[in-house]
Design a protein around this motif. Structure first.
Motif, PDB file in Angstrom:
ATOM      1  N   ARG A 191       1.028   4.112  -3.045  1.00  0.00           N
ATOM      2  CA  ARG A 191       0.750   5.538  -2.804  1.00  0.00           C
ATOM      3  C   ARG A 191       1.922   6.432  -3.180  1.00  0.00           C
ATOM      4  O   ARG A 191       1.747   7.655  -3.321  1.00  0.00           O
ATOM      5  CB  ARG A 191       0.412   5.766  -1.324  1.00  0.00           C
ATOM      6  N   ASN A 192       3.102   5.855  -3.311  1.00  0.00           N
ATOM      7  CA  ASN A 192       4.304   6.679  -3.443  1.00  0.00           C
ATOM      8  C   ASN A 192       5.128   6.344  -4.684  1.00  0.00           C
ATOM      9  O   ASN A 192       6.358   6.491  -4.676  1.00  0.00           O
ATOM     10  CB  ASN A 192       5.176   6.522  -2.188  1.00  0.00           C
ATOM     11  N   ASN A 248       1.725   6.971   7.798  1.00  0.00           N
ATOM     12  CA  ASN A 248       2.284   6.371   6.586  1.00  0.00           C
ATOM     13  C   ASN A 248       2.265   4.844   6.594  1.00  0.00           C
ATOM     14  O   ASN A 248       2.115   4.228   5.526  1.00  0.00           O
ATOM     15  CB  ASN A 248       3.720   6.861   6.386  1.00  0.00           C
ATOM     16  N   SER A 256       7.924   9.919  -2.496  1.00  0.00           N
ATOM     17  CA  SER A 256       7.984   9.185  -3.760  1.00  0.00           C
ATOM     18  C   SER A 256       9.223   8.314  -3.892  1.00  0.00           C
ATOM     19  O   SER A 256      10.347   8.722  -3.560  1.00  0.00           O
ATOM     20  CB  SER A 256       7.941  10.174  -4.928  1.00  0.00           C
ATOM     21  N   ALA A 279       0.830  -1.207   0.000  1.00  0.00           N
ATOM     22  CA  ALA A 279       0.000   0.000   0.000  1.00  0.00           C
ATOM     23  C   ALA A 279       0.865   1.258   0.000  1.00  0.00           C
ATOM     24  O   ALA A 279       0.551   2.239  -0.687  1.00  0.00           O
ATOM     25  CB  ALA A 279      -0.934  -0.009   1.210  1.00  0.00           C
ATOM     26  N   MET A 280       1.957   1.242   0.768  1.00  0.00           N
ATOM     27  CA  MET A 280       2.855   2.399   0.788  1.00  0.00           C
ATOM     28  C   MET A 280       3.512   2.611  -0.568  1.00  0.00           C
ATOM     29  O   MET A 280       3.655   3.743  -1.039  1.00  0.00           O
ATOM     30  CB  MET A 280       3.910   2.229   1.884  1.00  0.00           C
TER      31      MET A 280
END
Length: 280
Positions: A37-38, A277, A109, A33-34
């Motif tokens: 998102r990035n 996060n 990112s 998931a992290m």
């Protein structure tokens, strides 16, 4: 499109590895998931694992790559099972892959990790604990599939000897990567205990900080993301100032490896940015 992405068909390839019961689905799903998102698509996220139970269906799962050793080394701090990823093939992947540990936290990112170096380079994170030795860190590093085959072969030939000589797999990679490794900027990947946790006595006043240039924060050893969220130094650690003081003056409540003032130094306030996060 840069040369690194061209070598992988334009796809940012992210991988992780899981075996046994220490981490499991919660950590793998949160890492996925992290990443999602990035990172700017297209990307793939592949987990090499011995179990697929409970995993997000968007995660590409592959069996653990074989490692033909009679016995894994003992009495070593290195995570030598990572050498499974150094073989001539890596599932269906080709070209550069970015490896991530399961217990790190992504805060910005990941795109820039595919911009450094070329498609045939091994690019490592700086090891923050050994600045004078100039070691790399394998909590996050990029390598082309098959590039580290010679290292795997050397390890298979003498696993205990390699582990005794180098102690950590990251030292082995740093010293033996063909052509030598490149390094990501030091400020991109930070060590939670060293770079974020406040020093004594500021740890009683301020929560751990998140430097503005950080993109990933790693959690080596016992202080893991869930501990940082709760304000604990390890799983059974104290969470209040009163409890820290109690353990300071009561030897029976301390870990056998802790000195009398360890709990005063170890105190951390709950870390909201980790909670924000480290989630699915």
């Amino acid at each position: 499109m840069n040369d690194v992405l061209s070598a992988s068909g334009g796809v940012k390839q992210v991988i992780c590895i899981n075996w046994g019961t220490k981490y499991g689905a919660k950590f793998i799903n949160r890492l996925y998931a992290m990443v999602a998102r990035n990172i700017t698509p297209p990307f793939s996220f592949t987990c090499f694992t011995d179990t697929r139970e409970g995993l997000n269906p968007n995660i590409l799962c592959e069996d653990l790559p074989p490692l033909e050793v009679a016995a894994m080394p003992v009495n070593t701090p290195g995570i030598w099972n990572k050498s499974r990823l150094w073989g001539p093939k890596l599932g269906s992947l080709q070209g550069p892959v970015l490896f991530l540990d399961l217990d790190l936290v992504i805060v910005r990112s990941l795109d820039v990790f595919f911009d450094v170096g070329g498609p045939d380079d091994v690019v490592m994170t700086r090891n923050q604990t050994t600045p004078f030795e100039k070691l790399g860190q394998t909590s996050l590093y990029r390598f082309p599939v098959g590039k580290l085959l010679s290292l795997q072969q050397a390890f298979i030939a003498d696993p205990q000897g390699i582990a005794d000589k180098y102690r950590f797999e990251q030292r082995f990679v740093t010293k033996n990567a063909p052509g030598g490794p490149l390094f990501y900027p030091r400020c991109w990947v930070l060590h939670f205990r060293q770079d974020c946790r406040q020093p004594w006595p500021l740890n009683y006043l301020f929560a751990p900080r998140l430097p503005k240039d950080a993109r990933v924060v790693i959690f080596p050893r016992t202080l893991r993301p869930e501990n940082a969220i709760l304000g604990k130094f390890y799983n059974n650690g104290a969470t209040t100032i009163r409890d820290h003081l109690s353990r300071t003056f009561d030897k029976s409540r301390r870990k056998s490896t802790d000195g009398p003032f360890s709990h005063l130094r170890h105190y951390i306030k709950p870390t909201k940015w980790v909670e924000d996060n480290w989630r699915e």
